[in-house]
Scaffold this active site. Sequence first.
Site, mmCIF file in Angstrom:
data_model
loop_
_atom_site.group_PDB
_atom_site.id
_atom_site.type_symbol
_atom_site.label_atom_id
_atom_site.label_comp_id
_atom_site.label_asym_id
_atom_site.label_seq_id
_atom_site.Cartn_x
_atom_site.Cartn_y
_atom_site.Cartn_z
ATOM 1 N N HIS A 262 14.014 88.770 25.412
ATOM 2 C CA HIS A 262 12.852 89.229 26.173
ATOM 3 C C HIS A 262 13.106 88.932 27.645
ATOM 4 C CE1 HIS A 262 8.700 89.763 27.440
ATOM 5 N NE2 HIS A 262 8.517 90.397 26.295
ATOM 6 N N ASP A 316 8.382 92.082 18.329
ATOM 7 C CA ASP A 316 8.755 93.138 17.391
ATOM 8 C C ASP A 316 9.480 92.624 16.154
ATOM 9 O OD1 ASP A 316 7.667 95.330 18.680
ATOM 10 O OD2 ASP A 316 9.348 95.459 20.068
HETATM 11 N N1 ACO Z 1 20.997 90.669 21.069
HETATM 12 C C1 ACO Z 1 22.146 90.189 21.586
HETATM 13 N N2 ACO Z 1 22.270 89.798 22.879
HETATM 14 C C2 ACO Z 1 21.183 89.929 23.657
HETATM 15 C C3 ACO Z 1 19.966 90.438 23.182
HETATM 16 C C4 ACO Z 1 19.890 90.815 21.819
HETATM 17 N N3 ACO Z 1 18.776 91.307 21.295
HETATM 18 N N4 ACO Z 1 19.071 90.481 24.177
HETATM 19 C C5 ACO Z 1 19.708 90.018 25.253
HETATM 20 N N5 ACO Z 1 20.982 89.674 24.954
HETATM 21 C C6 ACO Z 1 21.992 89.125 25.872
HETATM 22 C C7 ACO Z 1 22.620 90.255 26.675
HETATM 23 O O1 ACO Z 1 23.756 90.787 26.049
HETATM 24 C C8 ACO Z 1 22.936 89.545 27.962
HETATM 25 O O2 ACO Z 1 24.084 88.763 27.772
HETATM 26 P P1 ACO Z 1 25.149 88.535 28.973
HETATM 27 O O3 ACO Z 1 24.375 87.842 30.056
HETATM 28 O O4 ACO Z 1 26.222 87.687 28.353
HETATM 29 O O5 ACO Z 1 25.611 89.899 29.369
HETATM 30 C C9 ACO Z 1 21.777 88.576 28.156
HETATM 31 O O6 ACO Z 1 21.322 88.296 26.830
HETATM 32 C C10 ACO Z 1 20.639 89.162 28.977
HETATM 33 O O7 ACO Z 1 20.220 90.390 28.371
HETATM 34 P P2 ACO Z 1 19.655 91.642 29.140
HETATM 35 O O8 ACO Z 1 19.761 92.852 28.292
HETATM 36 O O9 ACO Z 1 20.251 91.696 30.516
HETATM 37 O O10 ACO Z 1 18.135 91.221 29.286
HETATM 38 P P3 ACO Z 1 16.953 92.135 29.757
HETATM 39 O O11 ACO Z 1 15.909 91.220 30.263
HETATM 40 O O12 ACO Z 1 17.438 93.217 30.655
HETATM 41 O O13 ACO Z 1 16.490 92.854 28.407
HETATM 42 C C11 ACO Z 1 15.517 93.232 26.311
HETATM 43 C C12 ACO Z 1 15.461 92.394 27.603
HETATM 44 C C13 ACO Z 1 15.569 94.729 26.656
HETATM 45 C C14 ACO Z 1 14.244 92.975 25.509
HETATM 46 C C15 ACO Z 1 16.777 92.804 25.506
HETATM 47 O O14 ACO Z 1 16.658 91.450 25.131
HETATM 48 C C16 ACO Z 1 16.995 93.698 24.289
HETATM 49 O O15 ACO Z 1 17.584 94.758 24.421
HETATM 50 N N6 ACO Z 1 16.530 93.239 23.064
HETATM 51 C C17 ACO Z 1 16.659 94.048 21.869
HETATM 52 C C18 ACO Z 1 15.586 95.131 21.834
HETATM 53 C C19 ACO Z 1 14.220 94.556 21.570
HETATM 54 O O16 ACO Z 1 14.001 93.785 20.658
HETATM 55 N N7 ACO Z 1 13.236 95.031 22.377
HETATM 56 C C20 ACO Z 1 11.824 94.639 22.232
HETATM 57 C C21 ACO Z 1 11.408 93.763 23.378
HETATM 58 S S1 ACO Z 1 9.724 93.250 23.205
HETATM 59 C C22 ACO Z 1 8.864 94.607 23.683
HETATM 60 O O17 ACO Z 1 9.270 95.402 24.473
HETATM 61 C C23 ACO Z 1 7.533 94.801 23.123
#
Ligand code: ACO
Length: 397
Positions: A262, A316
């Site tokens: 998140h 979620d």
């Molecule tokens: N699985 C594996 N690695 C993850 C995940 C995940 N679900 N989420 C974040 N990371 C890692 C990224 O790979 C990144 O690693 P790095 O720094 O080594 O490159 C780091 O954590 C930061 O992740 P970002 O994607 O840059 O974080 P951001 O804040 O942009 O994205 C998001 C947040 C979109 C929710 C992301 O965590 C994600 O894609 N999660 C999966 C989809 C999801 O469950 N979405 C629902 C969110 S809740 C909602 O919207 C109601």
Amino acid sequence: MTVACEYRPGLEGVPATQSSISFVDGTHGILEYRGIGIEELAKKSNFLETAYLLIWGELPTKDELYEFEHEIRYHRRLKYRIRDMMKCFPESGHPMDALQACAAALGLFYSRRALDDPAYIRAAVVRLLAKIPTMVAAFQLMRKGNDPIQPRDDLDYSANFLYMLTEREPDPLAAKIFDTGLILHAEHTINASTFSAMVTASTLTDPYAVIASAVGTLAGPLHGGASEEVILMLEEIGSVENVRPFVESALENRSKIMGFGHRVYKVKDPRAIILQQLAEQLFEKFGRDDYYDIAVELEKVVQEKLGHKGIYPNVDFYSGLVYRKLGIPSDLFTPVFAISRVAGWLAHWKEQLNENRIFRPTQIYTGFRGATYVPIEQRRSVGDKELLATLVGDLKP
Ligand code: ACO
């Protein structure tokens, strides 16, 4: 124009507004609506009372709540022309697309735009909260080839939705848990769909366009669409033994594990904690779900591998298991999220109107300047040339 501050991809940490609607502390796992903790609301409130709190800023009195619920109860029906429009939607279409189209269509039927008239604002709030659940249920029945079921005035908001969806009056515990799920999803500061609603609202367009744009944004798999993806992922994992290899392979391929991570929370999302408890209550009464053990193991392994990065279950992750036990098909999870989040979107719409300034951010330009116009016969595009060559063989100059 000079750039006033550094560029932050995804606007991370950039305040886009001032708001008194909800508060999140992502380090300590705190979420409050108008200052009241989500745990307390989940225990003591119901969805419509919470929606009132979010939209009008205070808990309603008994009379105010009665009137609000009463108005919503009597605006649940859809105009037959909206139902006719829905009949033309393809059965294979995603329910979020159907919902977005229906929300936008409301603007055709209730087109007076009087954003400075409190009666207009109230009518729009009531109409959207009342009709969106009916739209979701109607599309579900219609795509199965059935007529939609009319709402029942003797049923509360959540019980009526489950009734319209499943054609059966729901068990009271199931309706209560569904309602609590709506409270948990109702608002969450400036997330992607709320920001989308605010940008649209700032142009002073009608509230139906505001909600339609937010629905479209919520649909994406990185936002509300993740709950549907979580169930698909649990299905793919298939057994507790497969969890560890699944996580290891996902991490190796740098793919995201749905339902985790998140932008704001760096601990387990407080809503996920409550949703997990709700899922357990449902399992106790209606029997366990095979996917639950996989989910719990997945949480354990992800925490072990990614906890140091602050990656924990988000809202979620457990919501899909709750909805599945309630008999809701997985592609309706995000529309159900939308039913609830309409409350937050409307609260932000109203707040935006109070002190509106159109959103018009700036950019950092990275393209050419002062380039010359090349006549079409003299243009060369290496990429296009290679692509064409594969399609039609040797290219003549
Ligand atoms: N699985 C594996 N690695 C993850 C995940 C995940 N679900 N989420 C974040 N990371 C890692 C990224 O790979 C990144 O690693 P790095 O720094 O080594 O490159 C780091 O954590 C930061 O992740 P970002 O994607 O840059 O974080 P951001 O804040 O942009 O994205 C998001 C947040 C979109 C929710 C992301 O965590 C994600 O894609 N999660 C999966 C989809 C999801 O469950 N979405 C629902 C969110 S809740 C909602 O919207 C109601």
